[in-house]
Design a protein around this motif. Structure first.
Motif, PDB file in Angstrom:
ATOM      1  N   TYR A 151      43.473  16.381  46.318  1.00 34.34           N
ATOM      2  CA  TYR A 151      42.923  17.696  46.650  1.00 34.34           C
ATOM      3  C   TYR A 151      41.469  17.561  47.103  1.00 34.34           C
ATOM      4  CZ  TYR A 151      41.277  22.480  46.278  1.00 34.34           C
ATOM      5  OH  TYR A 151      40.712  23.699  46.561  1.00 34.34           O
ATOM      6  N   THR A 206      35.948  35.536  37.301  1.00 29.25           N
ATOM      7  CA  THR A 206      36.569  36.816  36.936  1.00 29.25           C
ATOM      8  C   THR A 206      36.198  37.872  37.973  1.00 29.25           C
ATOM      9  OG1 THR A 206      36.412  36.273  34.592  1.00 29.25           O
ATOM     10  CG2 THR A 206      36.734  38.586  35.134  1.00 29.25           C
ATOM     11  N   ILE A 207      34.936  37.885  38.344  1.00 28.24           N
ATOM     12  CA  ILE A 207      34.489  38.819  39.378  1.00 28.24           C
ATOM     13  C   ILE A 207      35.228  38.532  40.690  1.00 28.24           C
ATOM     14  CG2 ILE A 207      32.494  39.501  40.790  1.00 28.24           C
ATOM     15  CD1 ILE A 207      30.745  38.960  38.343  1.00 28.24           C
ATOM     16  N   ARG A 263      32.893  49.384  41.559  1.00 27.29           N
ATOM     17  CA  ARG A 263      33.062  47.932  41.601  1.00 27.29           C
ATOM     18  C   ARG A 263      31.726  47.215  41.440  1.00 27.29           C
ATOM     19  NH1 ARG A 263      36.878  46.092  39.193  1.00 27.29           N
ATOM     20  NH2 ARG A 263      38.913  46.181  40.122  1.00 27.29           N
ATOM     21  N   ASP A 272      41.522  43.442  44.561  1.00 29.63           N
ATOM     22  CA  ASP A 272      41.254  44.643  45.370  1.00 29.63           C
ATOM     23  C   ASP A 272      41.590  44.371  46.842  1.00 29.63           C
ATOM     24  OD1 ASP A 272      40.412  45.948  43.155  1.00 29.63           O
ATOM     25  OD2 ASP A 272      38.276  45.895  43.627  1.00 29.63           O
ATOM     26  N   TRP A 325      44.989  52.350  39.465  1.00 31.43           N
ATOM     27  CA  TRP A 325      44.673  51.912  40.823  1.00 31.43           C
ATOM     28  C   TRP A 325      45.424  52.753  41.851  1.00 31.43           C
ATOM     29  CZ3 TRP A 325      41.353  49.606  43.768  1.00 31.43           C
ATOM     30  CH2 TRP A 325      41.717  49.232  45.059  1.00 31.43           C
ATOM     31  N   PRO A 335      31.877  45.027  37.740  1.00 32.39           N
ATOM     32  CA  PRO A 335      32.583  44.011  38.531  1.00 32.39           C
ATOM     33  C   PRO A 335      33.718  43.339  37.779  1.00 32.39           C
ATOM     34  CG  PRO A 335      30.399  43.247  37.912  1.00 32.39           C
ATOM     35  CD  PRO A 335      30.466  44.696  37.527  1.00 32.39           C
ATOM     36  N   ALA A 336      33.612  43.246  36.467  1.00 30.83           N
ATOM     37  CA  ALA A 336      34.637  42.513  35.723  1.00 30.83           C
ATOM     38  C   ALA A 336      35.681  43.444  35.116  1.00 30.83           C
ATOM     39  CB  ALA A 336      33.980  41.677  34.628  1.00 30.83           C
ATOM     40  N   TYR A 337      35.631  44.719  35.450  1.00 32.72           N
ATOM     41  CA  TYR A 337      36.576  45.663  34.846  1.00 32.72           C
ATOM     42  C   TYR A 337      37.925  45.570  35.561  1.00 32.72           C
ATOM     43  CZ  TYR A 337      38.493  49.965  32.921  1.00 32.72           C
ATOM     44  OH  TYR A 337      39.280  50.875  32.280  1.00 32.72           O
ATOM     45  N   ARG A 338      38.966  45.431  34.798  1.00 32.84           N
ATOM     46  CA  ARG A 338      40.303  45.318  35.369  1.00 32.84           C
ATOM     47  C   ARG A 338      40.930  46.707  35.457  1.00 32.84           C
ATOM     48  NH1 ARG A 338      43.916  41.199  35.932  1.00 32.84           N
ATOM     49  NH2 ARG A 338      46.140  41.700  35.808  1.00 32.84           N
ATOM     50  N   HIS A 360      38.111  37.088  41.052  1.00 26.01           N
ATOM     51  CA  HIS A 360      39.526  37.478  40.915  1.00 26.01           C
ATOM     52  C   HIS A 360      39.700  38.973  41.159  1.00 26.01           C
ATOM     53  CE1 HIS A 360      43.495  38.053  39.112  1.00 26.01           C
ATOM     54  NE2 HIS A 360      42.950  38.985  38.360  1.00 26.01           N
ATOM     55  N   HIS A 361      38.830  39.763  40.534  1.00 25.70           N
ATOM     56  CA  HIS A 361      38.956  41.216  40.702  1.00 25.70           C
ATOM     57  C   HIS A 361      38.738  41.625  42.155  1.00 25.70           C
ATOM     58  CE1 HIS A 361      39.674  42.089  36.602  1.00 25.70           C
ATOM     59  NE2 HIS A 361      38.516  41.649  36.174  1.00 25.70           N
ATOM     60  N   LEU A 387      43.673  26.792  42.104  1.00 29.49           N
ATOM     61  CA  LEU A 387      42.325  26.770  42.701  1.00 29.49           C
ATOM     62  C   LEU A 387      41.236  27.011  41.649  1.00 29.49           C
ATOM     63  CD1 LEU A 387      43.016  28.692  46.040  1.00 29.49           C
ATOM     64  CD2 LEU A 387      42.596  26.235  45.747  1.00 29.49           C
ATOM     65  N   THR A 415      41.751  35.878  34.792  1.00 29.99           N
ATOM     66  CA  THR A 415      42.772  36.628  35.526  1.00 29.99           C
ATOM     67  C   THR A 415      43.419  37.713  34.682  1.00 29.99           C
ATOM     68  OG1 THR A 415      44.456  35.000  34.904  1.00 29.99           O
ATOM     69  CG2 THR A 415      43.323  34.655  37.006  1.00 29.99           C
ATOM     70  N   GLY A 416      42.980  37.820  33.446  1.00 29.97           N
ATOM     71  CA  GLY A 416      43.525  38.876  32.585  1.00 29.97           C
ATOM     72  C   GLY A 416      44.958  38.616  32.159  1.00 29.97           C
ATOM     73  N   TRP A 475      32.971  33.850  34.124  1.00 35.54           N
ATOM     74  CA  TRP A 475      32.495  35.197  34.512  1.00 35.54           C
ATOM     75  C   TRP A 475      32.494  35.339  36.032  1.00 35.54           C
ATOM     76  CZ3 TRP A 475      27.453  36.931  36.402  1.00 35.54           C
ATOM     77  CH2 TRP A 475      27.275  38.314  36.296  1.00 35.54           C
TER      78      TRP A 475
END
Lengths: 262, 183
Positions: free
Chosen positions: A12, B75-76, A243, B83, A256, A247-250, B78-79, B142, B158-159, B72
């Protein structure tokens, strides 16, 4: 990682090692520096909001004290300090209502206006009017607190001193008397400044968070309502802002579906 | 000994611009490749990459070093990617569908011009195989390769739960090994 994984990783790593363009690097680094020059919302507004809150509180307390003074001064000085018991008083609003509804233990025979709210059971009619500072702080804090215990000597000379002096004195006393008051005052003053940052941290609920009106879920609900009202532009902006703030809120799928750009 | 990422981020939040530059230098490549190999279009990747870093900048005062900085950061990312996919009509459900085919063929990253033809072929197969992975498996792979995240950290970013992250990573690696003939 086993040997197979190492081999795969090595393969990779042989893939092209793309990097962002230099111009993009420069733009991001410039934005990071600009952001430091331009303090964040909480930093920018924290101090002014705190000062404004303190000033409003002080003015409110002063005005309240001035309104209260005639009753305090003309009442018999004896029972007032004695009746200022250190017992906890559950709610500043109740006390306020009680103060208005209950006949003051003074020589004022004037009829009190009847209030629609029932008289709280915790207070005897002999209870003195609550001090303005405790009422103000309690109202801001929104929770029960102890009534401050001013020095008994304060009431007697207060009758003779000019009103402004008394008010100043009591405002000073407001900052000093008890630990509970100090805590509640700090909470009241700090809360507005903490609003922007406290919300997005997914940490245990802290005391000031109780005072904050918004949370991510509420914000999403607001965006969903904007969508429902076909105010898509506003909703798009709000979603973008969301957002940035969280930023980290799912965002749950169901939510959604309600807030997503149309 | 180098300063940990978390301290750099705190230093940046405290006003140290140089700390951010160091942090950015450490993570820009990995994050960029993570995004590029997820969305495959360079223009979109650059846009997303910039947005993610801007979010890091804006969130600096709220940053709490409760986990690795990389966790962290990803995570940002990923979100933001979720979206992005959602906006293009790719339901998040497909993220968790292990056998979901990819919606578009791999454009593939550019190749190292110095590599031999044989190595290029192998790498080409690997690249195609990565692009052909289901979204969740590709993301897990990745995150592991570019972000250096463990299965637990992938789960956090990724929750999902750790078992699911491990499973995705394992599936992805098996498929990629198979693609390059290293079984």
């Amino acid at each position: 990682m086993n040997e197979h994984d190492d081999k795969l990783s090595a393969r990779y790593r042989e893939l092209a090692r793309e990097e962002p363009p230099v111009a993009l690097d420069a733009a991001i680094l410039a934005a990071s520096r600009r952001a430091l020059g331009r303090p964040s919302f909480a930093r920018r507004w924290g101090a002014p909001v705190s000062i404004a809150a303190v000033l409003m509180l002080a003015v409110g307390v002063t005005l309240h004290m001035q309104r209260e003074e005639p009753g305090v001064e003309t009442s018999e000085p004896g029972p007032a300090p004695a009746a200022r018991s250190p017992a906890p008083i559950p709610d500043a609003r109740k006390r306020e209502a009680t103060r208005k509804a209950a006949p003051a233990p003074s020589a004022h025979p004037a009829p009190m206006p009847s209030l629609p709210t029932p008289q709280p059971p915790m207070h005897s009619p002999a209870s003195p009017p609550p001090t303005a500072e405790s009422a103000a702080a309690g109202a801001l804090e929104g929770k029960p607190m102890e009534a401050p215990v001013p020095a008994p000597a304060r009431a007697a000379p207060a009758a003779a001193a000019p009103a402004a002096t008394q008010s100043a004195e009591r405002v000073q006393g407001f900052a000093a008397p008890k630990q509970a008051n100090q805590e509640s005052n700090r909470g009241a003053v700090r809360a507005p400044a903490a609003s922007a940052d406290a919300l997005s941290q997914q940490k245990p609920v802290r005391e000031e968070r109780k005072l904050l009106p918004a949370d991510p879920a509420a914000e999403l609900e607001r965006i969903a309502r904007l969508r429902d009202d076909h105010r898509d532009e506003e909703a798009d902006r709000a979603l973008e802002e969301f957002r940035h703030r969280y930023p980290a809120y799912r965002i749950p799928n169901a939510v959604w579906e309600r807030v997503r750009p149309r | 000994m180098s300063v940990p990422d978390e301290q750099l981020m705190l230093a940046y939040a405290g006003g140290d611009a140089a700390a951010f530059e160091t942090l950015y230098g450490r993570h820009k490549g990995g994050l960029f490749r993570f995004i590029l190999r997820s969305v495959k279009a360079r223009g979109e990747a650059e846009e997303l990459f910039q947005e993610i870093w801007i979010r890091v900048v804006e969130a600096r005062s709220r940053y709490q070093p409760q986990a690795k900085f990389a966790t962290w950061l990803y995570t940002i990312a990923h979100h933001r990617l979720v979206d992005h996919w959602r906006a293009r009509g790719l339901a998040v459900v497909s993220l968790d569908d292990e056998d979901c085919p990819l919606p578009e063929p791999a454009a593939g990253p550019s190749w190292d011009p110095q590599a031999t033809a044989e190595a290029r072929e192998t790498l080409g197969r690997l690249s195609d195989a990565i692009a052909a992975l289901p979204l969740a498996q590709r993301e897990a792979f990745l995150l592991h390769q570019e972000g250096g995240l463990t299965a637990a950290e992938i789960a956090a970013a990724t929750g999902s739960n750790e078992e699911a992250a491990k499973s995705r990573l394992r599936y992805a690696m098996n498929k990629l090994r198979e693609a390059i003939g290293d079984e």
